[in-house]
Scaffold this active site. Structure first.
Site, short mmCIF file in Angstrom:
data_model
loop_
_atom_site.label_atom_id
_atom_site.label_comp_id
_atom_site.label_asym_id
_atom_site.label_seq_id
_atom_site.Cartn_x
_atom_site.Cartn_y
_atom_site.Cartn_z
N LYS A 1 -53.07 -42.28 38.59
CA LYS A 1 -51.75 -42.12 39.20
C LYS A 1 -50.94 -43.37 38.89
O LYS A 1 -51.33 -44.48 39.23
CB LYS A 1 -51.90 -41.94 40.71
CG LYS A 1 -50.54 -41.87 41.42
CD LYS A 1 -50.67 -41.50 42.88
CE LYS A 1 -49.31 -41.53 43.55
NZ LYS A 1 -49.37 -41.14 44.96
N LYS B 1 -51.12 -38.09 37.02
CA LYS B 1 -49.82 -37.96 37.67
C LYS B 1 -48.93 -39.12 37.29
O LYS B 1 -49.40 -40.26 37.37
CB LYS B 1 -50.05 -37.96 39.18
CG LYS B 1 -48.80 -37.81 40.00
CD LYS B 1 -49.13 -37.92 41.45
CE LYS B 1 -47.83 -37.96 42.21
NZ LYS B 1 -48.02 -38.32 43.58
C1 PBG Z 1 -48.31 -40.14 48.36
C2 PBG Z 1 -47.82 -39.28 47.27
C3 PBG Z 1 -46.69 -39.42 46.46
C4 PBG Z 1 -46.63 -38.27 45.67
C5 PBG Z 1 -47.73 -37.50 45.99
N1 PBG Z 1 -48.47 -38.14 46.96
C6 PBG Z 1 -45.64 -40.45 46.43
C7 PBG Z 1 -45.91 -41.83 46.04
O1 PBG Z 1 -47.02 -42.21 45.63
O2 PBG Z 1 -44.98 -42.61 46.17
C8 PBG Z 1 -45.55 -37.96 44.67
C9 PBG Z 1 -45.29 -36.52 44.46
C10 PBG Z 1 -44.02 -36.20 43.73
O3 PBG Z 1 -43.22 -37.06 43.32
O4 PBG Z 1 -43.79 -35.00 43.56
N2 PBG Z 1 -48.81 -41.36 47.99
#
Ligand code: PBG
Length: 323
Positions: free
Chosen positions: A194, A247
């Site tokens: 991520k 992601k």
């Molecule tokens: C929580 C999380 C996030 C997303 C999914 N889980 C945001 C982040 O890490 O700031 C992003 C999902 C999206 O942008 O569609 N940590």
């Protein structure tokens, strides 16, 4: 060579194109994210994500029914709690928004697979993904909270948990907590690679989880790094992950492809909020054909190697695929 080799022969009409098509998208590949909030009869559209809503439990149950009716097998639940505090205690409240929604959905929409996002950022007053000390997120104390959160989701009936925090060691911490709670059969889908991405902007409006200071670069990955993603994925698999996720998706197709090549677990990819919003916005301006750009995007993610795609387009895509 030419004139004997003519690739256009196999593009002549839709029938032959269908016959030689290498990648197919099915509603079975899709997971639809939903945002549950407190209150009753709430259905508030997220401005930067047209077609997506913050919904109270009663409304989310109806929405979940619609999702199942479209042939989409699974949802991913996010919570927007009434109360936020320093250590995000609503995250593991057995009567929290997510836990209540899970129970209601499992009761009223049997057969729909419920996955929960496990993270602290929606529940902490500072908006970071864990416990703060000296301006940074403390890794090991956060693991305990994540494990408690995951266990509370599963106790409420979640079918799978998906930790998105990027703390080191969280898959193992969650695995141990689930196993000692008797939930050895509940899989973990880890947000393994991520990245600290600006494409999460609209989501943070949706989940009200923008950090109050700093950013997430001390825990999420640097977008410049490719090899490091393999290390992150390998660690999560060692710790017990069942599915590994990359992601965002659209700007990380190389990473999806690498993960698929190097590991034999199912690969998920998260087509994130900003990727959704830019397509919605350009379509609204009349600059692109929304349906075609959406399908091309999803196909490219699948072609790169994703077995599962988490996407706000899931309903729109399923409607097209069911036609
Ligand atoms: C929580 C999380 C996030 C997303 C999914 N889980 C945001 C982040 O890490 O700031 C992003 C999902 C999206 O942008 O569609 N940590």
């Amino acid at each position: 060579m030419f004139p004997f080799q003519r690739p256009r022969r196999l593009r002549k009409n839709e029938v032959i194109r269908r016959m030689v098509r290498e990648t197919a998208l099915s509603p079975d590949d899709l997971i639809y994210p939903l945002f549950v909030t407190f209150g009753k009869n709430v259905r508030k559209e997220i401005k930067s994500m047209p077609g997506c809503f913050q919904e109270s439990v009663d409304r989310i149950v109806k929405h979940a029914k619609e999702v199942k009716g479209l042939g989409i097998p699974a949802i991913l639940l996010f919570g927007i709690p009434r109360h936020k505090d320093e250590c995000g205690s609503s995250a593991y409240d057995p009567h929290g928004e997510v836990q209540t929604a899970i129970r209601a959905i499992k009761d009223k929409v049997p057969g729909l697979y419920v996955i929960t996002d496990v993270c602290m950022c929606e529940y902490t007053s500072h908006g970071h993904c864990g416990v703060i000390e000296d301006g940074d997120v403390m890794n090991d104390p956060t693991l305990e909270l994540l494990a408690k959160e995951a266990l509370s989701h599963v106790e409420a009936g979640a079918d799978m948990v998906a930790p998105s925090d990027m703390m080191d060691g969280r898959v193992e911490a969650i695995r141990l907590a689930l196993d000692s709670g008797g939930f050895t059969g509940i899989p973990i889908m880890s947000y393994a690679a991520k990245y600290a991405s600006a494409f999460y902007g609209p989501f943070r409006e949706a989940a009200e989880s923008t950090p109050k200071f700093g950013d997430r670069r001390s825990y999420q990955m640097d977008p410049s790094n490719r090899r490091e993603a393999m290390r992150e994925v390998a660690l999560d698999i060692d710790e017990g992950a069942d599915i590994v996720m990359v992601k965002p998706a659209m700007t990380y197709l190389d990473i999806i492809s690498d993960v698929k090549e190097n590991f034999d677990l199912p690969v998920a990819a998260y087509n994130v909020s900003g990727e959704y919003s830019i397509i919605k916005a350009a379509a609204k301006m009349g600059w692109i054909d929304e349906e075609r750009v959406m399908m091309e995007t999803l196909i490219s993610i699948k072609r790169a190697g994703a077995d599962l795609i988490l996407t706000y387009f899931a309903k729109d895509a399923a409607k097209l695929l069911n036609r």
